[in-house]
Enzyme design. Sequence first.
Site, PDB file in Angstrom:
ATOM      1  CG  HIS A 103      -0.412   0.126   2.530  1.00 25.02           C
ATOM      2  ND1 HIS A 103       0.426  -0.824   3.072  1.00 25.02           N
ATOM      3  CD2 HIS A 103      -0.540   1.099   3.470  1.00 25.02           C
ATOM      4  CE1 HIS A 103       0.770  -0.433   4.295  1.00 25.02           C
ATOM      5  NE2 HIS A 103       0.209   0.720   4.560  1.00 25.02           N
TER       6      HIS A 103
ATOM      7  CG  HIS B  37      -0.108   4.437   4.675  1.00 28.94           C
ATOM      8  ND1 HIS B  37      -0.840   3.658   5.554  1.00 28.94           N
ATOM      9  CD2 HIS B  37      -0.955   5.397   4.217  1.00 28.94           C
ATOM     10  CE1 HIS B  37      -2.071   4.141   5.631  1.00 28.94           C
ATOM     11  NE2 HIS B  37      -2.172   5.192   4.830  1.00 28.94           N
TER      12      HIS B  37
ATOM     13  CG  ASP C 110       4.659   3.123   7.463  1.00 30.19           C
ATOM     14  OD1 ASP C 110       3.710   3.634   6.820  1.00 30.19           O
ATOM     15  OD2 ASP C 110       4.507   2.126   8.199  1.00 30.19           O
ATOM     16  CG  HIS C 111       4.132   0.144   4.295  1.00 30.76           C
ATOM     17  ND1 HIS C 111       4.115  -1.170   4.690  1.00 30.76           N
ATOM     18  CD2 HIS C 111       3.641   0.860   5.340  1.00 30.76           C
ATOM     19  CE1 HIS C 111       3.629  -1.247   5.920  1.00 30.76           C
ATOM     20  NE2 HIS C 111       3.331  -0.025   6.341  1.00 30.76           N
TER      21      HIS C 111
ATOM     22  CG  HIS D 164      -3.920   0.216   6.732  1.00 33.77           C
ATOM     23  ND1 HIS D 164      -3.836   0.773   7.987  1.00 33.77           N
ATOM     24  CD2 HIS D 164      -2.755   0.543   6.106  1.00 33.77           C
ATOM     25  CE1 HIS D 164      -2.680   1.416   8.102  1.00 33.77           C
ATOM     26  NE2 HIS D 164      -1.999   1.298   6.981  1.00 33.77           N
TER      27      HIS D 164
ATOM     28  CG  ASP E 140       0.562  -1.397   7.664  1.00 29.26           C
ATOM     29  OD1 ASP E 140       1.456  -2.231   7.900  1.00 29.26           O
ATOM     30  OD2 ASP E 140       0.768  -0.165   7.657  1.00 29.26           O
TER      31      ASP E 140
ATOM     32  CG  HIS F 209       3.753  -1.678  11.369  1.00 27.72           C
ATOM     33  ND1 HIS F 209       4.581  -0.591  11.524  1.00 27.72           N
ATOM     34  CD2 HIS F 209       3.018  -1.432  10.265  1.00 27.72           C
ATOM     35  CE1 HIS F 209       4.339   0.292  10.554  1.00 27.72           C
ATOM     36  NE2 HIS F 209       3.390  -0.207   9.769  1.00 27.72           N
TER      37      HIS F 209
END
Length: 255
Positions: free
Chosen positions: A56, A58, A60-61, A114, A133, A171
């Site tokens: 996805h 985001h 942090d990915h 998410h 996530d 995570h």
Amino acid sequence: MTAQTHQFMCLSDNFGLLIHDPVTGKTAAVDVPEAAPVLAAAKEKGWTISHILVTHHHADHVQGIAEVKQATGARVVANGADAHRIPLVDEKVAPGGKATFGSLAADIIDTPGHTVGHINYHFPTDRILASGDTLFSLGCGRLFEGTPGGMWEALKVLRALPDDTRVFCGHEYTASNAKFAVTADPDNAALKARAEEVAKLREAGLPTLPTTIGREKATNPFLRADDAAIAATLGMAGRPAAEVFAELRERKNKA
Ligand code: ZN
Ligand code: FE
């Protein structure tokens, strides 16, 4: 020969994951939370990253994608529906389709919730699920864009995968998830045992992932929203599972 996996930490609590095909030497990185540890992990294993499988959009990915692509020439694979907000996509895939690298093939599973364009990569032959996530150990992703109903339907699809499927998620949230899970499902002995195991692993500085579908089915309240005991604990006996799921997610947000 079967796929090899290597999981490692990135940022503060993100997992990096490499999936290596020993037949062809191809290697996929699942998401790139940051480039340096992903490149270092590949070097340590003697693997060259040929593909990046994005779950996805985001930050942090995806924020390390450009650097890893520049260093390795890796092909970036992502949900075509989200290609406008994921960097440098080379190959657009769609739920119901496949992502292939070397001799390995992943089924693309639609997992909205998410984010609306979130996808999971399932390697049925190797019993590997990269869940991003969507599914965490003892938890699930926060609903930023999707609906509780959509997330619950997606989790039911994941729940139906073989019990011995190894789940690699985005995570290390298991310890905090465990605290909430035991309040939602207080009489679940398997959950209590898992919570104790998680505490010991984290004390020793060890990861709690990967988990398995079988273990999550037995312990993760978000996969058990249709369990009568959980509905009763929430004061929602007889309510539809999607409503119980929504309430679980709501309470976890406030926990
Ligand atoms: Zn995310
Ligand atoms: Fe994340």
